[in-house]
Design a protein around this motif. Structure first.
Motif, mmCIF file in Angstrom:
data_model
loop_
_atom_site.group_PDB
_atom_site.id
_atom_site.type_symbol
_atom_site.label_atom_id
_atom_site.label_comp_id
_atom_site.label_asym_id
_atom_site.label_seq_id
_atom_site.Cartn_x
_atom_site.Cartn_y
_atom_site.Cartn_z
ATOM 1 N N LEU A 196 0.830 -1.206 0.000
ATOM 2 C CA LEU A 196 0.000 0.000 0.000
ATOM 3 C C LEU A 196 0.863 1.254 0.000
ATOM 4 O O LEU A 196 0.605 2.205 -0.744
ATOM 5 N N TYR A 197 1.907 1.272 0.828
ATOM 6 C CA TYR A 197 2.799 2.436 0.899
ATOM 7 C C TYR A 197 3.524 2.641 -0.430
ATOM 8 O O TYR A 197 3.672 3.772 -0.909
ATOM 9 N N MET A 198 3.986 1.536 -1.021
ATOM 10 C CA MET A 198 4.706 1.639 -2.299
ATOM 11 C C MET A 198 3.802 2.223 -3.371
ATOM 12 O O MET A 198 4.210 3.110 -4.134
ATOM 13 N N TYR A 199 2.572 1.725 -3.438
ATOM 14 C CA TYR A 199 1.656 2.227 -4.455
ATOM 15 C C TYR A 199 1.335 3.696 -4.237
ATOM 16 O O TYR A 199 1.306 4.488 -5.190
ATOM 17 N N ARG A 200 1.081 4.073 -2.982
ATOM 18 C CA ARG A 200 0.775 5.480 -2.712
ATOM 19 C C ARG A 200 1.944 6.383 -3.099
ATOM 20 O O ARG A 200 1.740 7.498 -3.584
ATOM 21 N N GLY A 201 3.165 5.890 -2.876
ATOM 22 C CA GLY A 201 4.341 6.676 -3.261
ATOM 23 C C GLY A 201 4.378 6.925 -4.755
ATOM 24 O O GLY A 201 4.533 8.068 -5.213
ATOM 25 N N ILE A 202 4.223 5.849 -5.549
ATOM 26 C CA ILE A 202 4.261 5.986 -7.013
ATOM 27 C C ILE A 202 3.078 6.801 -7.511
ATOM 28 O O ILE A 202 3.207 7.637 -8.421
ATOM 29 N N PHE A 203 1.891 6.594 -6.928
ATOM 30 C CA PHE A 203 0.703 7.345 -7.347
ATOM 31 C C PHE A 203 0.931 8.841 -7.164
ATOM 32 O O PHE A 203 0.633 9.645 -8.056
ATOM 33 N N ASN A 204 1.473 9.217 -6.010
ATOM 34 C CA ASN A 204 1.703 10.640 -5.755
ATOM 35 C C ASN A 204 2.816 11.207 -6.623
ATOM 36 O O ASN A 204 2.750 12.371 -7.031
ATOM 37 N N PHE A 205 3.820 10.403 -6.932
ATOM 38 C CA PHE A 205 4.824 10.857 -7.898
ATOM 39 C C PHE A 205 4.170 11.115 -9.250
ATOM 40 O O PHE A 205 4.505 12.071 -9.956
ATOM 41 N N GLY A 206 3.223 10.212 -9.626
ATOM 42 C CA GLY A 206 2.563 10.336 -10.924
ATOM 43 C C GLY A 206 1.759 11.602 -11.065
ATOM 44 O O GLY A 206 1.600 12.129 -12.173
ATOM 45 N N ILE A 207 1.224 12.110 -9.946
ATOM 46 C CA ILE A 207 0.456 13.367 -10.010
ATOM 47 C C ILE A 207 1.287 14.541 -9.456
ATOM 48 O O ILE A 207 0.747 15.562 -9.057
ATOM 49 N N THR A 208 2.613 14.332 -9.415
ATOM 50 C CA THR A 208 3.625 15.338 -9.024
ATOM 51 C C THR A 208 3.498 15.828 -7.584
ATOM 52 O O THR A 208 3.915 16.933 -7.264
ATOM 53 N N ASN A 209 2.922 15.018 -6.693
ATOM 54 C CA ASN A 209 2.981 15.307 -5.257
ATOM 55 C C ASN A 209 4.259 14.669 -4.701
ATOM 56 O O ASN A 209 4.211 13.616 -4.054
ATOM 57 N N ILE A 210 5.387 15.294 -5.004
ATOM 58 C CA ILE A 210 6.678 14.671 -4.730
ATOM 59 C C ILE A 210 6.904 14.464 -3.231
ATOM 60 O O ILE A 210 7.379 13.401 -2.810
#
Length: 454
Positions: A403-417
């Motif tokens: 879950l943490y890994m996915y949330r990290g990539i998801f937020n990178f994808g929408i530029t919430n670095i």
């Protein structure tokens, strides 16, 4: 002449489709089948050592276990073996008492996990050592051919159901309720079924993972839409779609990479870690893409509002279901899967209780959970003889923070670095703690592991 040309064309067409050439083991053994292994030539002894090693590697176990098995066979045959082991390849050299040497390079077309086959291989190595090598070449050939038939213990529809069971338990442990469990079961079951069918057709890794995750997300959304249509459930239950893709978590390469590096098997450790990261990237990117298409996003699922005793009891059940499902996906036989399920239920419920009620940091609780799993697996191994890794890895896969890994990539994808980096660092701490917990258990309980050399 025309018939010969036709056969040659057919042969070339067949060869053109195969990038990995099968090793013809029978061609390495020139002695009679009744010849004792200890009386065989160096080439035959070295080939036997290599075949055992590559079969062990093909089961998904780490480099240390592969090397230990090769060394055991070599010592029993009266030769010395030096091996360099990676994720899918082995380079090794065998030496005899006359200072003659034989070198070989072997590789697998792909990596896989098969715990039933690993259990049989470990039994063979123990029996061979106990018999002091007094096996004939014919007996060895027959036994290894039998073990090699353990391609996949279960049909693809069973693998699909196992993934659904695993991810249904997984999403409950992450805070989901019955709607999330039902939808995750449907999504993961269909996703892993499709992935398994693609695997049977030798489809490449990237395509299998991406399509499997996409199908899982799609069927979660379909199941959620039907529940919303007929039962008018809250839209917040859609956040559990992440649970449907967690069947792709590369538990074995993640855990064995840490164990290999702790034994200074850096090549194998780094290759396994790279492979695991590749799978995570493919899966999370595919999940992110489907989330954009289906207008889904990660969020907080509705609170369950359960009492502590009830929640703890349900966590025990969910952990058992999750570990049992992953064990079946790893081709463990049912007795091995049930044993791992009991170990995982105790270890994971303890971990979650430490976080929720004792307010332990997640990484420290993960370390303690993995340590408990490792200690319990060592006790069971001494009693029953199952491979330790077949019990420990399924037990702690449900502790991997997908879950943490996915949330990290998801937020990178929408530029919430910043938010993405926060989730990935959280995941990294837990991922590092899990193999350390198993390592601690191995050091405490395994004399061969505890010492640098024996």
């Amino acid at each position: 002449m025309n018939e010969e040309k036709e056969r040659e064309k057919v042969s070339k067409r067949k060869l053109s489709h195969h990038h990995h050439m099968r090793v013809r083991w029978e061609e390495f053994f020139k002695s009679d089948d009744d010849t004792l292994a200890r009386d065989a030539t160096l080439v035959e002894k070295g080939s036997l050592v290599g075949r055992v090693g590559i079969m062990m590697l093909g089961c998904g176990t780490g480099a240390w276990r592969v090397r230990d098995s090769m060394d055991t066979i070599a010592r029993t045959l009266g030769i010395t073996c030096s091996a360099d082991i990676g994720l899918v390849s082995i380079e090794y050299t065998c030496f005899d008492v006359d200072n003659q040497s034989y070198s070989q390079t072997l590789s697998l077309p792909a990596t896989s996990v098969n715990m039933t086959k690993l259990n049989q291989m470990e039994k063979f190595v123990r029996q061979f050592r106990a018999g002091h090598g007094h096996w004939t070449l014919g007996q060895i050939k027959t036994r290894l051919n039998e073990i090699n038939q353990y391609k996949s213990t279960y049909p693809t529809w069973i693998s699909g159901l196992a993934a659904g069971l695993a991810c249904g338990g997984f999403i409950f442990l992450l805070g989901g309720g019955s709607p999330e469990v039902i939808c995750a079961f449907c999504g993961a079951g269909m996703g892993n079924y499709v992935r398994s069918e693609m695997g049977k057709r030798k489809i490449t890794l990237v395509a299998k993972i991406a399509v499997g995750v996409a199908i899982a997300c799609l069927f979660y959304w379909i199941a959620f839409s039907l529940l919303r249509l007929f039962f008018h459930i809250n839209y917040d239950h859609a956040y559990g779609y992440i649970g449907s893709m967690l069947f792709v978590i590369p538990g074995f390469p993640f855990i064995t990479s840490g164990l290999d590096m702790s034994k200074l098997d850096m090549r194998s450790g780094l290759e396994r870690m790279t492979y695991a990261v590749l799978i995570i990237l493919i899966a999370t990117m595919a999940g992110w893409g489907m989330a954009m298409i289906l207008q889904l996003k990660p969020g907080n699922m509705p609170d369950l509002n359960l009492s502590i005793p009830v929640l703890t009891g349900l966590r025990l059940i969910a952990s058992m279901c999750g570990v049992f499902g992953f064990s079946i996906m790893f081709n463990s036989k049912s007795s091995m899967a049930l044993t791992a399920a009991f170990i995982g239920a105790i270890a994971n419920t303890t971990r979650l209780s430490l976080v929720d009620y004792a307010h332990f940091p997640a990484a420290l609780a993960a370390f303690i959970g993995a340590l408990i799993a490792g200690l319990l697996a060592s006790i069971v191994r001494n009693k029953v003889g199952f491979p330790r890794i077949a019990l420990t890895v399924p037990s702690i896969v449900i502790m991997v923070p997908g879950l943490y890994m996915y949330r990290g990539i998801f937020n990178f994808g929408i530029t919430n670095i910043n938010i993405g980096a926060f989730w990935l660092v959280e995941a990294l701490m837990i991922v590092a703690a899990l193999p350390l917990g198993l390592l601690g258990a191995r050091i405490l309980t395994d004399k061969k592991w505890r010492h640098v050399d024996l």
